[in-house]
Design a protein around this motif. Sequence first.
Motif, PDB file in Angstrom:
ATOM      1  N   ARG A  34      -5.464   0.436  -7.637  1.00  0.00           N
ATOM      2  CA  ARG A  34      -6.618   1.305  -8.095  1.00  0.00           C
ATOM      3  C   ARG A  34      -7.458   1.847  -6.745  1.00  0.00           C
ATOM      4  O   ARG A  34      -7.532   1.658  -5.763  1.00  0.00           O
ATOM      5  N   GLY A  35      -7.934   3.013  -7.209  1.00  0.00           N
ATOM      6  CA  GLY A  35      -8.654   3.809  -6.320  1.00  0.00           C
ATOM      7  C   GLY A  35      -7.904   4.589  -5.248  1.00  0.00           C
ATOM      8  O   GLY A  35      -8.427   5.193  -4.309  1.00  0.00           O
ATOM      9  N   GLY A  36      -6.559   4.653  -5.540  1.00  0.00           N
ATOM     10  CA  GLY A  36      -5.885   5.399  -4.654  1.00  0.00           C
ATOM     11  C   GLY A  36      -5.746   6.816  -4.615  1.00  0.00           C
ATOM     12  O   GLY A  36      -6.518   7.497  -5.562  1.00  0.00           O
ATOM     13  N   PRO A  37      -4.842   7.522  -3.946  1.00  0.00           N
ATOM     14  CA  PRO A  37      -4.811   9.132  -4.111  1.00  0.00           C
ATOM     15  C   PRO A  37      -4.461   9.352  -5.692  1.00  0.00           C
ATOM     16  O   PRO A  37      -3.622   8.761  -6.219  1.00  0.00           O
ATOM     17  N   PRO A  38      -4.737  10.900  -5.849  1.00  0.00           N
ATOM     18  CA  PRO A  38      -4.151  11.362  -7.217  1.00  0.00           C
ATOM     19  C   PRO A  38      -2.567  11.019  -7.250  1.00  0.00           C
ATOM     20  O   PRO A  38      -2.115  11.579  -6.103  1.00  0.00           O
ATOM     21  N   ARG A  39      -2.223  10.827  -8.460  1.00  0.00           N
ATOM     22  CA  ARG A  39      -0.719  10.899  -8.319  1.00  0.00           C
ATOM     23  C   ARG A  39      -0.108  11.862  -9.219  1.00  0.00           C
ATOM     24  O   ARG A  39      -0.677  12.592  -9.991  1.00  0.00           O
ATOM     25  N   ARG A  60       0.621  -1.339  -0.038  1.00  0.00           N
ATOM     26  CA  ARG A  60       0.022   0.000   0.097  1.00  0.00           C
ATOM     27  C   ARG A  60       0.747   1.201  -0.072  1.00  0.00           C
ATOM     28  O   ARG A  60       0.297   2.197  -0.329  1.00  0.00           O
ATOM     29  N   GLY A  61       2.343   1.209   0.269  1.00  0.00           N
ATOM     30  CA  GLY A  61       2.725   2.355   0.581  1.00  0.00           C
ATOM     31  C   GLY A  61       3.996   2.540  -0.319  1.00  0.00           C
ATOM     32  O   GLY A  61       4.784   3.653  -0.399  1.00  0.00           O
ATOM     33  N   CYS A  62       4.202   1.660  -1.202  1.00  0.00           N
ATOM     34  CA  CYS A  62       5.477   1.753  -2.207  1.00  0.00           C
ATOM     35  C   CYS A  62       5.415   2.959  -3.060  1.00  0.00           C
ATOM     36  O   CYS A  62       6.443   3.839  -3.454  1.00  0.00           O
ATOM     37  N   VAL A  63       4.296   3.408  -4.003  1.00  0.00           N
ATOM     38  CA  VAL A  63       3.927   4.296  -4.784  1.00  0.00           C
ATOM     39  C   VAL A  63       3.839   5.602  -3.853  1.00  0.00           C
ATOM     40  O   VAL A  63       4.672   6.629  -4.249  1.00  0.00           O
TER      41      VAL A  63
END
Length: 695
Positions: free
Chosen positions: A58-63, A26-29
């Motif tokens: 998918r569905g994570g914060p904007p990058r 969950r934290g690598c990106v």
Amino acid sequence: MERAAASYHVVLIGIDVYSGGVYPLRGCVNDIDEIQELLLNRLGVPADRIKRFAAPLRGGPPRPTTVPTQRPTRANLIAALTALGDEVKPGDRVFIYHSGHGTRSEVIDPRDNGRYYREALLATDSNVAEGERLVFDWELNRLLGKIAERTPAVTVVLDCCFSAGATRAAPEKGARPRYVKSPRPIVLRPEIAPPPATGERGAARRLGVGSGDFMVVAACLDDERARESDGSGGGPPAPGRQQKTHGLLTRALVEQLSALEDTTLSELRWGQIWRTVAARVEAMNAYQHPWLSSNPVRRVFGGPPEAGDIGYSVTFDAASATYRLNAGSLVGVTEGAVVALYPELGSPGAAAVFPPVGTPEDLRERIGLVRVISTGRATSDAKADPAMPPPSSPPSAVLRGRLIRPGVGAKLVVALAPYDEAMANRLAASPFLEIAKAGNKGQITLVQRSDKAWAITDDIYGTGEEPGPPVPTLPFLANTAPAAGAADIAVALVEHYYLYAAPLRIARNCTDLADCLEMRLLDCNEQRGVLPPELVHNPPLPELQPAKQPNYEVKAGRFDAVNDRWIALGDCYCIQIENTSDIDLWLTLVNCDSEGRVNIHASRYPIARKSRKTFWSSSGVLGDPMCATLSAGQSLGVDRFVAIATTNNTASLDYLKRDTSFAEIASGVGERGEHPRGASERWTAAVVVVRMTAT
């Protein structure tokens, strides 16, 4: 924001999503998002100098979109690192940051059905179950080696796991290891270039070891698992704050960088932040210990190798007003010892190399003095002494310390032959030395030669005048010049011997696990070709001169510096160390060489119970043997290899390293300068002596 002055090449890799049934992270990106923002907006690295590879959930914060994102497939990662090997120029800085899964798996080489364990990074399209599309450690080493051939200013950060060591405590809620295990042995496919003789586990352990061309930053030791966490410890987020998952190493690193001014980042040294970063990680996970491969004087965002004295790590406990040192009675830091405190290695304006004790430069550098009040084997506690200048550093700072006055029973006892009262008085003025009474033995003897020079002798070294054609019967270590000022040089030489012999003193005190560590030299003179990887740590080689162990006699090579060629090659060997106990140990392998330098071949290296490890040359290539060599003008010399092992994997002996030789001191160069995991802390050691005679 102005662009960074240095020419950067950056590769950021963050992988949360994997194929082949590998559980997501969950934290690598999130990790590389933070690092990318720092590089762009604070360090001023141009966006076109950054290559970004990300596989977010998918569905994570904007990058961020400033830097184009590519899929972190095996093919893309291999291509990017290959291209760097062609693009970088001398003086460029390379910064590679990988956040994701690591794996340790049994590998079968189809060429000979050999089986061995190797580490690999997972790409987003890796299939661990089938052994497909992994980036193996030997492949990574080859790619990074090509980059290092063009510039030594390379930093590689690996926030992932590299071994299958058992987790020794249940993870906190919301935390997970960045580690995946293959359910079956992996058969190497034809398209994968077979590994060389690099059987040592883990890319982190191989990158930059020996040549010093890389700074590798690993999230954990070889037998540990790196973790990621939302930082809450299972509790709710602080009011007004969003909880984000990060690797523990990345979280601690970003926390430290956030507290610094932007203008300091390009020249920031690992020494300014590393001990605080490591302590923060260990506070979040007591079973994860970050690791550096090179001297922390190097720059964080890519920088060439530089010299510097590591010193003791010193932290301050405000509640008890006590200073904690990572050195104890084993190395002679005993009760009553006085330790000088300095800014951490790499701090702005701080000298990387300790100035000579008591000089104006030394007094300007010092923060203050503390006196040791209690000591353990590998740690000690000290307090500011009212009779000494109090430390002026902020209590929260991590400091660097060095011994300037030994404590109880820790001085070096020196005998004189013949006894010379003037010389005795001069030596006695040194806080490190105690003079044996006339006729009594010392730990070393300062002998006056026929030319009136004074020579250091001990159980190995003589004066250089002992008869015995064609060379003296005893090797020669150091002597003063037979001229005015010899007394001052004698003091400097003997004080250097005090530091040079520290590993030997430690070995004599490591008796908890007696006879549990065996060290032997293996004969590589007839070795032909490259050893298969599975044999590198247990090679089918005979012992070198088994009847003489642990004192070996070898022929040394001779090098023609004028014509840049070898005149004769010396005996070749490797060092095998066996842990015969039923306890896992962490090893430091040190060489006290014939010139008076102390080199560290391995630091906190895990050796499992009832297992062997073999150590090769410092070239960085396993299977490349050590070769006996002497310096110009030497006809006889001795290297003393000291293996020190402990159950305490947090105990670092890196401060033993010495870069200065006796010859440099004699010529006026001068000196250049935790809690045990188990219920009890135990130590053991072994020593071998390699006597070298010129061919």
